[in-house]
Design a protein around this motif. Structure first.
Motif: not given
Length: 471
Positions: A47, A51-52, A55
């Motif tokens: 993540a 760049n999530d 999540s």
């Protein structure tokens, strides 16, 4: 004492157990949080790379199942906040510095814990995950454990008190009773007391038997000593009575002999006087020298009788003490000596103000003996000096008679005050050897002491004190 020692020991054990449980439980909680942090970091690595944030926050929200976790956050490698739980959880987290080469770090303050764990992806750090927890479960567990431990320790204390009570009853009380008996024996000196322990322990019975045997031996010894003391006192009283009777008989005999000899001596002295008076009318060559020797011998015998009477009076005469001016008495005696011997050149010094509380007649004998001795032993000097004085010292006054005459060997000073002991021959100085013995007895009756200092050819000093100070 047993209860106090047991209570302190159990209290220390209680504190130790509770502290150990708290520390180990907290370490277990920290270890568990470190494990959760590593799992979250592993699940959040991709993540961060893609760049999530959503999540990552979903991964953090899994911590909601842990009731002790209050906040969590994920930071990127550059220190930028990436995700947090709950929405503003990062605000309460102060990021930790993770030591170089280490993956985890933690900070503990009571039941508040903060752990940090690096997020590793393919062997390289990509971020850090922090979890902050408030270990309320640990507190409840510690309280529960403390309660259980306290109950156990109270039961142990009760058992210790029970054992101590039984022990005191079985052993301590007999020992205390033994000490009480020893105290009574010491206080009242009653060695007939005995101690009964009322128990049958071998050690206690051995101690009791030894104690009672010691008391019996002391009692037997004291009875023997008391009998011996009574017998000794009886013998001393008998010997003292015999000695007093012998002394009275001896004094009576000495006084009677001396007194009865005076009558015949006076007759001989009168006959000598008549013969000398008649011899004055005869030619010088016709005078008999034996007559002069007879008169001198009669005078010496008279002096000896007088000294013996004084010695007897010094022991038997009653004491009538009053305030005396010894300076006036010494001056009068020296004036009489100067009148009787006008050919002598003697300088006399009498210190004024020498007073004493003493018997007048006996002190007259003392001063006469001392001053006449000083006059006699300066007889070979053309110009002599005789001094009487006194000096205060602590609580008493020291009186002295000093002359610059023949003196004596200081090593022979003890012989001066013994009857018929003379340090000079009859050819050097005449005398009976009784005068200073009489002085010593009179001073002793006044509870004082007398001593002498001298040097051959340089004079002598006789010192004396009187037990009762001048009023």
């Amino acid at each position: 004492m047993n209860a106090l020692v047991s209570g302190i020991a159990l209290l220390l054990a209680y504190v130790s157990f509770v502290t150990y449980n708290l520390v180990t439980a907290r370490e277990a909680a920290v270890s568990s949080l470190n494990g959760e942090a590593q799992i979250i970091g592993t699940n959040s690595a991709l993540a961060i790379l893609f760049n999530d944030k959503a999540s990552a926050e979903m991964t953090l929200s899994a911590l909601s199942n842990s009731k002790d976790v209050v906040a969590a956050a994920i930071y990127t490698k550059s220190g930028e906040l990436f995700a947090q739980y709950p929405a503003s959880g990062a605000a309460s987290i102060q990021p930790l510095a993770i030591p170089s080469g280490a993956r985890n770090s933690s900070f503990k303050s009571g039941i508040d814990v903060l752990v940090g764990s690096q997020i590793i992806y393919q062997g390289k750090p990509v971020g850090v995950v922090y979890i902050q927890a408030h270990l309320t479960g640990l507190r409840q567990q510690a309280i529960r454990y403390a309660g259980i431990t306290g109950v156990i320790l109270l039961l142990c204390l009760g058992v210790a008190l029970l054992v101590g009570t039984v022990f005191r009853k079985l052993l301590s009380e007999p020992v205390v009773g033994l000490a009480r008996t020893a105290r009574l024996v010491s206080r009242y000196r009653d060695y007939s007391l005995r101690f009964d322990p009322g128990q049958s322990y071998d050690e206690l019975m051995s101690l009791t038997e030894a104690f009672n045997e010691m008391l019996a031996e002391i009692q037997h010894r004291d009875v023997a000593l008391e009998q011996g003391r009574n017998e000794l006192e009886l013998r001393v009283e008998e010997r003292t009575a015999q000695l007093r009777a012998a002394n009275r008989e001896l004094e009576s005999f000495s006084y009677t002999v001396a007194h009865d000899l005076r009558g015949p001596l006076e007759i001989i002295s009168n006959i000598c006087y008549i013969l000398r008076d008649q011899a004055r009318h005869l030619p010088v060559d016709a005078s008999d020298p034996m007559l002069a020797r007879l008169g001198a011998s009669v005078g010496e015998m008279s002096d000896l009788i007088e000294d013996l009477l004084n010695l007897s009076r010094a022991t038997s005469a009653g004491l009538h003490q009053k305030r005396l001016d010894l300076s006036d008495m010494a001056s009068a005696i020296l004036a009489d000596l100067a009148t009787a011997h006008p050919e002598r050149n003697v300088k006399t010094l009498v210190q004024q103000g020498c007073h004493a509380n003493a018997d007048k007649g006996l002190m007259q004998v003392v001063l006469q003996n001392l001053l006449r001795n000083a006059w006699k032993f300066t007889g070979h000097k053309e110009s002599a000096r005789i001094e009487f004085g006194c000096t205060p010292e602590s609580s008493q006054t020291i009186y002295f008679v000093r002359d610059d005459g023949a003196g004596f060997d200081q090593r022979m000073a003890d012989r001066l005050f013994k009857p018929f002991q003379r340090l000079h021959t009859e050819n050097e100085f005449s005398g009976t050897g009784i005068g200073l013995a009489t002085v010593q007895r009179i001073i002793a009756r006044h509870e004082g002491r007398v001593w002498a200092e001298g040097e051959i050819g340089r004079g002598a000093t006789i010192y004396f004190t009187l037990g009762s100070p001048a009023p």
